[in-house]
Design an enzyme around this catalytic site. Structure first.
Site, mmCIF file in Angstrom:
data_model
loop_
_atom_site.group_PDB
_atom_site.id
_atom_site.type_symbol
_atom_site.label_atom_id
_atom_site.label_comp_id
_atom_site.label_asym_id
_atom_site.label_seq_id
_atom_site.Cartn_x
_atom_site.Cartn_y
_atom_site.Cartn_z
ATOM 1 N N GLU A 1 -27.527 16.447 -15.244
ATOM 2 C CA GLU A 1 -27.382 15.014 -15.461
ATOM 3 C C GLU A 1 -27.517 14.725 -17.105
ATOM 4 O O GLU A 1 -28.563 15.409 -17.701
ATOM 5 C CB GLU A 1 -28.341 13.936 -14.804
ATOM 6 C CG GLU A 1 -28.499 12.765 -15.292
ATOM 7 C CD GLU A 1 -27.283 11.800 -15.458
ATOM 8 O OE1 GLU A 1 -27.222 11.186 -16.114
ATOM 9 O OE2 GLU A 1 -26.446 11.934 -14.173
ATOM 10 N N ALA B 1 -17.817 -1.671 -2.736
ATOM 11 C CA ALA B 1 -16.561 -2.103 -1.717
ATOM 12 C C ALA B 1 -17.000 -3.511 -1.202
ATOM 13 O O ALA B 1 -16.128 -4.589 -1.148
ATOM 14 C CB ALA B 1 -16.487 -1.296 -0.507
ATOM 15 N N HIS C 1 -42.641 -5.990 16.187
ATOM 16 C CA HIS C 1 -43.089 -4.737 16.078
ATOM 17 C C HIS C 1 -42.978 -3.765 17.307
ATOM 18 O O HIS C 1 -42.790 -4.183 18.592
ATOM 19 C CB HIS C 1 -44.702 -5.075 16.075
ATOM 20 C CG HIS C 1 -45.769 -3.781 16.285
ATOM 21 N ND1 HIS C 1 -45.795 -3.083 15.066
ATOM 22 C CD2 HIS C 1 -46.398 -3.034 17.317
ATOM 23 C CE1 HIS C 1 -46.807 -1.985 15.310
ATOM 24 N NE2 HIS C 1 -46.899 -2.268 16.695
ATOM 25 N N ARG D 1 -0.418 4.673 0.214
ATOM 26 C CA ARG D 1 -0.895 5.594 1.104
ATOM 27 C C ARG D 1 -0.169 5.458 2.602
ATOM 28 O O ARG D 1 0.345 4.374 2.776
ATOM 29 C CB ARG D 1 -2.460 5.219 1.318
ATOM 30 C CG ARG D 1 -3.193 5.680 0.116
ATOM 31 C CD ARG D 1 -4.737 5.439 0.732
ATOM 32 N NE ARG D 1 -5.459 5.704 -0.587
ATOM 33 C CZ ARG D 1 -6.020 6.671 -1.052
ATOM 34 N NH1 ARG D 1 -5.951 7.950 -0.383
ATOM 35 N NH2 ARG D 1 -6.849 6.633 -2.133
ATOM 36 N N CYS E 1 -11.998 3.689 -0.183
ATOM 37 C CA CYS E 1 -13.408 3.643 0.781
ATOM 38 C C CYS E 1 -13.028 4.331 1.800
ATOM 39 O O CYS E 1 -13.812 5.001 2.561
ATOM 40 C CB CYS E 1 -13.504 2.006 0.742
ATOM 41 S SG CYS E 1 -15.138 1.651 1.755
ATOM 42 N N GLY F 1 -6.640 0.929 3.836
ATOM 43 C CA GLY F 1 -8.198 1.018 3.634
ATOM 44 C C GLY F 1 -8.520 1.671 2.286
ATOM 45 O O GLY F 1 -9.645 1.602 2.127
ATOM 46 N N GLY F 2 -7.522 1.990 1.702
ATOM 47 C CA GLY F 2 -7.783 2.523 0.325
ATOM 48 C C GLY F 2 -8.793 3.567 0.093
ATOM 49 O O GLY F 2 -9.121 4.480 0.950
ATOM 50 N N GLU G 1 0.765 -0.842 0.138
ATOM 51 C CA GLU G 1 0.054 0.148 0.169
ATOM 52 C C GLU G 1 0.856 1.446 -0.165
ATOM 53 O O GLU G 1 1.936 1.295 1.097
ATOM 54 C CB GLU G 1 -0.810 -0.123 1.435
ATOM 55 C CG GLU G 1 -1.768 1.319 1.379
ATOM 56 C CD GLU G 1 -2.608 1.487 0.170
ATOM 57 O OE1 GLU G 1 -2.323 2.693 -0.312
ATOM 58 O OE2 GLU G 1 -3.552 0.626 -0.172
#
Length: 462
Positions: free
Chosen positions: A199, A317, A441, A35, A42, A39-40, A33
């Site tokens: 859009e 993810a 309920h 960073r 996400c 955790g990337g 990794e």
């Protein structure tokens, strides 16, 4: 002897889950990794920080619109934006440190840096080359560019920049009415920004059940978001502190210009494979720039696997996590499996939106006979008590066999409610099976049961 049994490249949801599962299965494992934190996208600049801002901005909305009616009186809270960002970052830090703890617990080595694959069985990070019997590529995705729109992460921002704005803008333009655009657009609308969503299509959230999509747009309009539909953005122009967006309406080709303090580009994402050396390895790619894999997530190069956003399928993810576990189990000699027909999707606006399985549109296109059971949250006591009566549950079942084919929910806790249906579908349940299951309920989940009852003789409370 290889240094490792498996090296995973990327520590996002797919990568870190694959690493932990490999280690659990007795494989010597490392994860690369670049960073500073695990955790990337996400955990660092995606799912987790955006949900923190969605939560805090929703609390503000509740205070401004519902507290007084519940007998909670007092001055409405003001927005301390730096503190909100601090809260968001603390949420991120807690989660990323949690992954680091899990790596240590499971004896997964974290190799810090950016990886290149010089040949099968080798991964180079900086000046060091590590050997592995198997390599899993889990490098995720990045925001897709749009012609004429230059992202500077200050005025024209991607989702990453939108999570770190210096202040809440007075006017924001969101290009793209997909999940990211609507979630972040609703955050800033709640915080007081005038938000306009542009859009290209004539509806929001492409691929979603048409009835849900229409209702989501209507409810977001009530919350203050403005929509320009059927519009193709031509370009953005920025000055010191402002931006102008030029777009053309597809219906008449007329050109329009609007301005804002911040422009969020959210027209989708693309696989991130830069620097891996895939071309030199002759790794087969799809026409859309994704890594091609077989039924066991192996690429065209033996011993190299790929999962998550870099391969075909929804960029989610939890889809990457499932593939990470399945690829790990395959490498360990077990049978990895992902049921791609039962991957739920969630939009964390308010109300939330969730879906799984077929839509009415896909079933009509396939010529398959079906029936629909629908129940409004206005008939759910808990939802009414919580000012959450907007929305409904739509359950779709086979007309002849009653087997559940899909479910679409717009309403409170939709992202949690959908999983009852996911489990039911995994076991091949009928709508009647779900309808005959006792539900506590008062709960939101009763609305799911009522929709199942509506597939038969009819709902009770509607």
């Amino acid at each position: 002897m290889s240094d490792y049994d498996v090296i995973i490249i990327g520590s996002g949801p797919g990568g870190y889950v694959a690493a932990i599962r490999c280690a659990q299965l007795g494989l010597k494992t490392a994860c690369v990794e670049g960073r500073e934190t695990l955790g990337g996208t996400c955990l660092n600049v995606g799912c987790i920080p955006s949900k923190a801002l969605l939560h805090s901005s929703h609390m503000l909305h509740e205070a401004e619109h519902n507290f007084a009616e519940m007998g909670l009186k007092g001055k409405s809270p003001s927005v301390d934006w730096p503190q909100m960002l601090k809260y968001k970052q603390s949420t991120v830090d807690t989660n990323t440190k949690g992954i680091e703890f899990l790596f240590k617990k499971n004896k997964v080595d974290w190799i810090k840096g950016w990886a290149t694959i010089p040949e099968a069985g080798k991964v180079t990070v900086g000046d060091d080359t590590h050997t592995a019997k198997n390599i899993i590529i889990a490098t995720g995705s990045e925001p897709a560019p749009l012609g004429g729109v230059e992202v500077d992460e200050k005025i024209v921002v991607s989702s990453t920049g939108a999570l770190e704005l210096g202040k809440v803008p007075k006017k924001m333009i969101v290009i793209g009415a997909g999940v990211i655009g609507l979630e972040l657009g609703s955050v800033y609308a709640r915080l007081g920004a005038e938000v306009t969503v542009i859009e290209f299509l004539d509806h929001v959230t492409p691929g979603m059940d048409a009835e849900v999509s229409k209702n989501l747009q209507r409810l977001l309009k009530k919350q203050g978001l403005k929509f320009v539909m059927g519009a193709a953005v031509q370009k953005t122009e920025t000055s010191k502190s402002k931006a102008k967006v030029t777009y053309k309406l597809r219906k008449d080709d007329s050109e329009h210009v609007i301005d804002a303090d911040t422009v969020l580009l959210s027209t989708g994402r693309r696989p991130f494979v830069d620097g891996l050396g895939l071309e030199a390895l002759n790794v087969a790619m799809t026409d859309r720039g994704q890594i091609a894999v077989n039924g066991t997530w192996e690429t065209s190069v033996k011993g190299i696997y790929a999962i998550g956003d870099v391969i075909e399928g929804p960029m989610l993810a939890h889809k990457a996590e499932d593939e990470g576990m399945a690829a790990a189990e395959t490498i360990a000699g077990q049978h990895g499996h992902v049921n791609y027909s039962l991957i739920p999707g969630v939009i964390y606006t308010h109300p939330e939106v969730a879906n799984v399985g077929e839509t009415e549109e896909t079933l009509k296109a396939a010529g398959r006979a079906y029936k629909v059971g629908k129940f409004s949250f206005m008939g759910n006591a808990r939802a009414k008590a919580n000012f959450s009566g907007d929305g409904f549950v739509k359950l779709i079942a086979d007309k002849e066999t009653d087997r559940i084919l899909g479910c679409h929910i717009i309403g409170p806790s939709a992202g949690d409610l959908i999983h009852e249906v996911c489990v039911a579908m995994e076991f091949g349940a009928s709508a009647q099976d779900l309808a005959m299951t006792c539900h506590a309920h008062p709960t939101f989940s009763e609305a799911v049961r009522e929709a199942a009852l509506a597939c038969g003789d009819g709902a009770i409370h509607m």
